[in-house]
Scaffold this motif. Sequence first.
Motif, PDB file in Angstrom:
ATOM      1  N   SER A   5       1.083  -0.843   0.232  1.00 54.62           N
ATOM      2  CA  SER A   5       0.104  -0.498   0.015  1.00 54.62           C
ATOM      3  C   SER A   5       0.678   1.378  -0.042  1.00 54.62           C
ATOM      4  CB  SER A   5      -0.897  -0.089   0.785  1.00 54.62           C
ATOM      5  OG  SER A   5      -1.674  -1.043   0.935  1.00 54.62           O
ATOM      6  N   PHE A   6      -0.099   2.053  -0.891  1.00 55.54           N
ATOM      7  CA  PHE A   6       1.059   3.811  -0.161  1.00 55.54           C
ATOM      8  C   PHE A   6       0.639   4.222  -0.646  1.00 55.54           C
ATOM      9  CE2 PHE A   6       1.886   1.277  -4.640  1.00 55.54           C
ATOM     10  CZ  PHE A   6       3.871   0.557  -4.618  1.00 55.54           C
ATOM     11  N   SER A   7       0.745   5.395   0.396  1.00 58.46           N
ATOM     12  CA  SER A   7       0.259   6.604   0.804  1.00 58.46           C
ATOM     13  C   SER A   7      -0.630   7.374  -0.295  1.00 58.46           C
ATOM     14  CB  SER A   7       1.171   7.550   2.529  1.00 58.46           C
ATOM     15  OG  SER A   7       2.216   7.665   1.682  1.00 58.46           O
ATOM     16  N   GLU A   8       0.005   7.766  -1.230  1.00 57.41           N
ATOM     17  CA  GLU A   8      -0.290   8.524  -1.888  1.00 57.41           C
ATOM     18  C   GLU A   8      -0.346   8.126  -3.486  1.00 57.41           C
ATOM     19  OE1 GLU A   8       1.139  11.927  -3.094  1.00 57.41           O
ATOM     20  OE2 GLU A   8       1.993  12.076  -0.911  1.00 57.41           O
ATOM     21  N   ASN A   9      -0.672   7.826  -4.669  1.00 57.20           N
ATOM     22  CA  ASN A   9      -0.506   7.754  -5.619  1.00 57.20           C
ATOM     23  C   ASN A   9       0.600   8.139  -6.366  1.00 57.20           C
ATOM     24  OD1 ASN A   9      -0.452   6.638  -8.661  1.00 57.20           O
ATOM     25  ND2 ASN A   9      -2.384   7.317  -8.800  1.00 57.20           N
ATOM     26  N   PRO A  10       1.787   7.256  -6.263  1.00 49.93           N
ATOM     27  CA  PRO A  10       3.225   7.513  -7.056  1.00 49.93           C
ATOM     28  C   PRO A  10       3.247   7.804  -8.392  1.00 49.93           C
ATOM     29  CG  PRO A  10       2.904   5.242  -6.455  1.00 49.93           C
ATOM     30  CD  PRO A  10       1.830   5.476  -5.712  1.00 49.93           C
ATOM     31  N   LEU A  11       2.415   7.666  -9.169  1.00 50.03           N
ATOM     32  CA  LEU A  11       1.797   7.083 -10.605  1.00 50.03           C
ATOM     33  C   LEU A  11       0.565   8.415 -10.947  1.00 50.03           C
ATOM     34  CD1 LEU A  11       3.381   4.284 -11.564  1.00 50.03           C
ATOM     35  CD2 LEU A  11       4.984   6.275 -11.246  1.00 50.03           C
ATOM     36  N   LYS A  12       0.252   9.489 -10.103  1.00 48.62           N
ATOM     37  CA  LYS A  12      -1.087   9.861 -10.701  1.00 48.62           C
ATOM     38  C   LYS A  12      -0.751  10.931 -12.077  1.00 48.62           C
ATOM     39  CE  LYS A  12      -1.325  12.575  -6.421  1.00 48.62           C
ATOM     40  NZ  LYS A  12      -1.332  13.340  -5.552  1.00 48.62           N
ATOM     41  N   ASN A  13       0.393  11.226 -12.525  1.00 48.84           N
ATOM     42  CA  ASN A  13       0.761  11.949 -14.104  1.00 48.84           C
ATOM     43  C   ASN A  13       0.508  10.683 -15.079  1.00 48.84           C
ATOM     44  OD1 ASN A  13       1.373  14.743 -13.245  1.00 48.84           O
ATOM     45  ND2 ASN A  13       2.635  13.810 -12.821  1.00 48.84           N
ATOM     46  N   TYR A  14       1.437   9.930 -14.049  1.00 54.66           N
ATOM     47  CA  TYR A  14       0.880   8.424 -15.764  1.00 54.66           C
ATOM     48  C   TYR A  14      -0.350   8.281 -16.031  1.00 54.66           C
ATOM     49  CZ  TYR A  14       1.755   3.574 -16.920  1.00 54.66           C
ATOM     50  OH  TYR A  14       1.794   2.367 -17.512  1.00 54.66           O
ATOM     51  N   LEU A  74       7.899  13.189 -15.902  1.00 50.61           N
ATOM     52  CA  LEU A  74       6.554  12.351 -17.321  1.00 50.61           C
ATOM     53  C   LEU A  74       5.322  13.712 -17.504  1.00 50.61           C
ATOM     54  CD1 LEU A  74       5.675  10.743 -18.896  1.00 50.61           C
ATOM     55  CD2 LEU A  74       4.600   9.433 -17.436  1.00 50.61           C
ATOM     56  N   GLY A  75       4.900  14.130 -15.886  1.00 43.78           N
ATOM     57  CA  GLY A  75       3.697  15.286 -15.974  1.00 43.78           C
ATOM     58  C   GLY A  75       4.228  16.255 -16.575  1.00 43.78           C
ATOM     59  N   ASP A  76       5.392  16.957 -16.191  1.00 41.33           N
ATOM     60  CA  ASP A  76       5.682  18.191 -16.380  1.00 41.33           C
ATOM     61  C   ASP A  76       6.756  18.019 -18.302  1.00 41.33           C
ATOM     62  OD1 ASP A  76       6.413  19.367 -13.921  1.00 41.33           O
ATOM     63  OD2 ASP A  76       7.857  19.121 -13.704  1.00 41.33           O
ATOM     64  N   LEU A  77       7.190  17.283 -18.856  1.00 41.11           N
ATOM     65  CA  LEU A  77       7.288  16.896 -19.829  1.00 41.11           C
ATOM     66  C   LEU A  77       6.258  17.350 -20.514  1.00 41.11           C
ATOM     67  CD1 LEU A  77       9.951  13.840 -19.990  1.00 41.11           C
ATOM     68  CD2 LEU A  77       9.993  16.338 -20.808  1.00 41.11           C
ATOM     69  N   ALA A  78       4.962  16.239 -20.531  1.00 38.51           N
ATOM     70  CA  ALA A  78       3.142  16.111 -21.313  1.00 38.51           C
ATOM     71  C   ALA A  78       3.460  17.948 -21.059  1.00 38.51           C
ATOM     72  CB  ALA A  78       2.349  15.465 -20.475  1.00 38.51           C
ATOM     73  N   LYS A  79       3.205  18.845 -20.071  1.00 37.97           N
ATOM     74  CA  LYS A  79       2.854  19.974 -20.047  1.00 37.97           C
ATOM     75  C   LYS A  79       3.487  21.128 -20.980  1.00 37.97           C
ATOM     76  CE  LYS A  79       1.231  19.918 -15.626  1.00 37.97           C
ATOM     77  NZ  LYS A  79       0.732  20.320 -13.822  1.00 37.97           N
ATOM     78  N   TRP A  80       4.914  20.473 -21.000  1.00 38.02           N
ATOM     79  CA  TRP A  80       5.707  21.124 -21.966  1.00 38.02           C
ATOM     80  C   TRP A  80       5.413  21.217 -23.827  1.00 38.02           C
ATOM     81  CZ3 TRP A  80      10.330  19.010 -24.320  1.00 38.02           C
ATOM     82  CH2 TRP A  80      10.650  19.396 -25.230  1.00 38.02           C
ATOM     83  N   ILE A  81       5.117  19.471 -23.893  1.00 36.51           N
ATOM     84  CA  ILE A  81       4.880  19.263 -24.826  1.00 36.51           C
ATOM     85  C   ILE A  81       3.868  20.145 -25.625  1.00 36.51           C
ATOM     86  CG2 ILE A  81       4.130  17.269 -26.360  1.00 36.51           C
ATOM     87  CD1 ILE A  81       6.574  16.067 -24.997  1.00 36.51           C
ATOM     88  N   ASP A  82       2.648  20.073 -24.902  1.00 39.45           N
ATOM     89  CA  ASP A  82       1.091  20.315 -24.713  1.00 39.45           C
ATOM     90  C   ASP A  82       2.169  22.171 -24.991  1.00 39.45           C
ATOM     91  OD1 ASP A  82       0.158  18.664 -24.851  1.00 39.45           O
ATOM     92  OD2 ASP A  82      -0.700  18.541 -22.216  1.00 39.45           O
ATOM     93  N   ARG A 109       5.307  23.631 -31.880  1.00 44.61           N
ATOM     94  CA  ARG A 109       6.323  22.725 -33.306  1.00 44.61           C
ATOM     95  C   ARG A 109       5.128  21.075 -32.249  1.00 44.61           C
ATOM     96  NH1 ARG A 109       9.620  22.258 -36.344  1.00 44.61           N
ATOM     97  NH2 ARG A 109       9.492  19.808 -36.300  1.00 44.61           N
ATOM     98  N   PRO A 110       4.945  20.191 -34.053  1.00 48.94           N
ATOM     99  CA  PRO A 110       4.190  18.996 -32.930  1.00 48.94           C
ATOM    100  C   PRO A 110       5.649  18.264 -33.175  1.00 48.94           C
ATOM    101  CG  PRO A 110       4.902  19.172 -35.843  1.00 48.94           C
ATOM    102  CD  PRO A 110       5.244  20.502 -35.266  1.00 48.94           C
ATOM    103  N   THR A 111       5.254  17.634 -31.415  1.00 50.80           N
ATOM    104  CA  THR A 111       6.289  17.025 -30.840  1.00 50.80           C
ATOM    105  C   THR A 111       5.870  15.920 -30.386  1.00 50.80           C
ATOM    106  OG1 THR A 111       6.693  19.448 -30.019  1.00 50.80           O
ATOM    107  CG2 THR A 111       7.176  16.954 -29.017  1.00 50.80           C
ATOM    108  N   VAL A 112       6.374  14.282 -30.193  1.00 50.93           N
ATOM    109  CA  VAL A 112       5.744  13.206 -29.407  1.00 50.93           C
ATOM    110  C   VAL A 112       6.860  12.890 -28.203  1.00 50.93           C
ATOM    111  CG1 VAL A 112       7.433  12.092 -31.687  1.00 50.93           C
ATOM    112  CG2 VAL A 112       4.724  10.836 -29.997  1.00 50.93           C
ATOM    113  N   LEU A 113       6.637  12.048 -27.499  1.00 53.59           N
ATOM    114  CA  LEU A 113       7.444  11.389 -26.715  1.00 53.59           C
ATOM    115  C   LEU A 113       6.931  10.573 -26.430  1.00 53.59           C
ATOM    116  CD1 LEU A 113       8.555  11.730 -23.565  1.00 53.59           C
ATOM    117  CD2 LEU A 113       6.641  12.368 -22.244  1.00 53.59           C
ATOM    118  N   VAL A 114       8.127  10.121 -26.267  1.00 52.11           N
ATOM    119  CA  VAL A 114       8.211   8.381 -25.721  1.00 52.11           C
ATOM    120  C   VAL A 114       9.030   7.955 -24.559  1.00 52.11           C
ATOM    121  CG1 VAL A 114       8.943   6.537 -27.139  1.00 52.11           C
ATOM    122  CG2 VAL A 114       8.249   7.898 -28.147  1.00 52.11           C
ATOM    123  N   PHE A 115       8.420   7.639 -23.751  1.00 51.65           N
ATOM    124  CA  PHE A 115       8.416   7.508 -22.388  1.00 51.65           C
ATOM    125  C   PHE A 115       8.570   5.639 -21.829  1.00 51.65           C
ATOM    126  CE2 PHE A 115       8.868   7.574 -18.086  1.00 51.65           C
ATOM    127  CZ  PHE A 115       8.748   8.350 -17.152  1.00 51.65           C
TER     128      PHE A 115
END
Length: 615
Positions: A267-276, A459-467, A471-477
Amino acid sequence: MLKKLRGCRLMRVLAWVTLPLFPLLCLYLLELMNFGASRTLVLQFVENFPGAVAFAVLVMAIVFVGLLLLFRWAAVACGILGGITLICSYVNFTKVALNGDHFMPQDILMLSNAGNLSSFISGVLPTVFWQGMAVLVLWTVFLAISGINLPLKWMIRLPAFVALVVCAWLPCSNIDKADVLLSRFGMSVFDSALQSSNYNANGFVGAFTVNLLSLNVQEPQNYSGELIEEQLKGYEATPAQKDAEQFDVIVVLSESFFDARILEGVSFSENPLKNYDRLLNNKRCWSGSLYTTAIGGGTVRPEFGVLSGLTCDYIPSVPTPYRYIRQDISTYVSNYRDAGYSTIAMHPYNKKFYSRDSAYGHIGFDQFYGQDEMTQMVFCEYKRGYVTDESTLYAIQKCVDEAKDPVFLFAITMQNHQPYDGIDPSLMQVEVTSDRLSEPALTALTTYTQGLYDADQMLGDLAKWIDRRERPTVLVFFGDHMPTLGSNYLAYNESGLFNSWDGMTGEELLNMYATPFLIYSNRTLDAGLFEENRGNVISDYNLLNAVAVSTGMARTPYMNLLLDFHTVTPIYNVRLGMEITDAIAPFATAMEHITYDRVFGGNYSGESVDTKGKS
């Protein structure tokens, strides 16, 4: 006193009588550590593979007699053999505990990286190792006191040593002779194809010797330019889609990234993968499981597969396939470079590690920024001694935003690298509890989770920056492999994800070698190889192929062959233990031949595609 002891006839007789037992003790310690300090497994090895045991005894005898002939004094010969035994036992046990890989001759090539490698080591050696060390040391001291030595002059010992070496070398002077020799002991040079079975069936000494005899890469049967042409027959280059936008492509290998929530009883006290989680529900995101060839360590294997489209299945098991890259070869990276892209690699660590600095140019990168260059590019913060993911994010943004040409950028993160020792509770962002995990496993998982939380923030910050980008941009994570969470897959065994203690089923192997991936863009992407936005499966060597299809990028004939392979089976590699069906066989064979061709051979399959997709 020493003179009296050496004059003691009983001591000298005892020293000579027991001397042949010394290499046998060394052999026992090597095999004991090879089988995880389990006497039961060593006994099973002796019972089930007597030929491999006899071969190991013969090898140890030859080495020991050779040392005696060279150095004359028994204490010196035993000291050298004992030292080699302790080093090999330690390295082999530690490697297996960390990532399931054994100590191989090729690891010696990594001695220049020993300082970097030592920072990854964590864990406790079993008591039997220290007991074995004590016995070897005391025995060597006893032999030194006894003073026994070969009563032969050097003009006899040296020719005898040369004769011994020649007699040992002649039966294995080429691969065919070596295979004949090994077959007499129920072994084969081809056992090196899969190291886990090699070390289980042949023991440490036998497997290490098999790997030594297999160091010279064998040319595939009937290899030629005509054979490679036949493998690619029917496959043509695919030009870029007409009027297709040129996407900036950012590929991030997130160190040890995986969804720790799949471990039962945790169990985790909070979700460690919210942005994912948030991105997985976005219609511009395609995600699923990436099947690689590593667990716990060996980042370079899936990295090589992702970047090159080749596979380590057909490269001798070495610390890094980049050791073999000495010529320009066609890869996904070179495909982007040939299409007019700036190709950039970035890793916040020593550039020379895994020989990336010498190989990256050959696989298509224009620039490679290591830790030294990154610290000059942006202000770098550190956690647990590694550059943070956030700092790596800033460097990525700076390189891409300042580029004039379309960019293909590949970045490896370092923050969440092993070891996962305990950390100061004040630094914990997510508390982890479990009713299944032992204290060592829970400690490792807790430390790992803090880095996972930060990777998710990146990961979340990368997605916000891409948005925000025009320029058309694709992230592979993607994650390169699951992390080490205690020695010998401790957390995974205790949580029930898989059980390496009683042998691995096919389903457990799939669990072991799967990591998450996602492809996210500020444009709507074509589905390409995927049927749904979530739950897809793909092999590492096809990941960037999927991106090329989804963005309308030009493709080479070999890339199109891999697309057909994906249609036959979306995942395949030797470590997954999959059956080679009639449908899989021709593609697996083609990959073997083309991998050899590009890495070791004449590069007859070398391809290049320009901006219009012309081959």
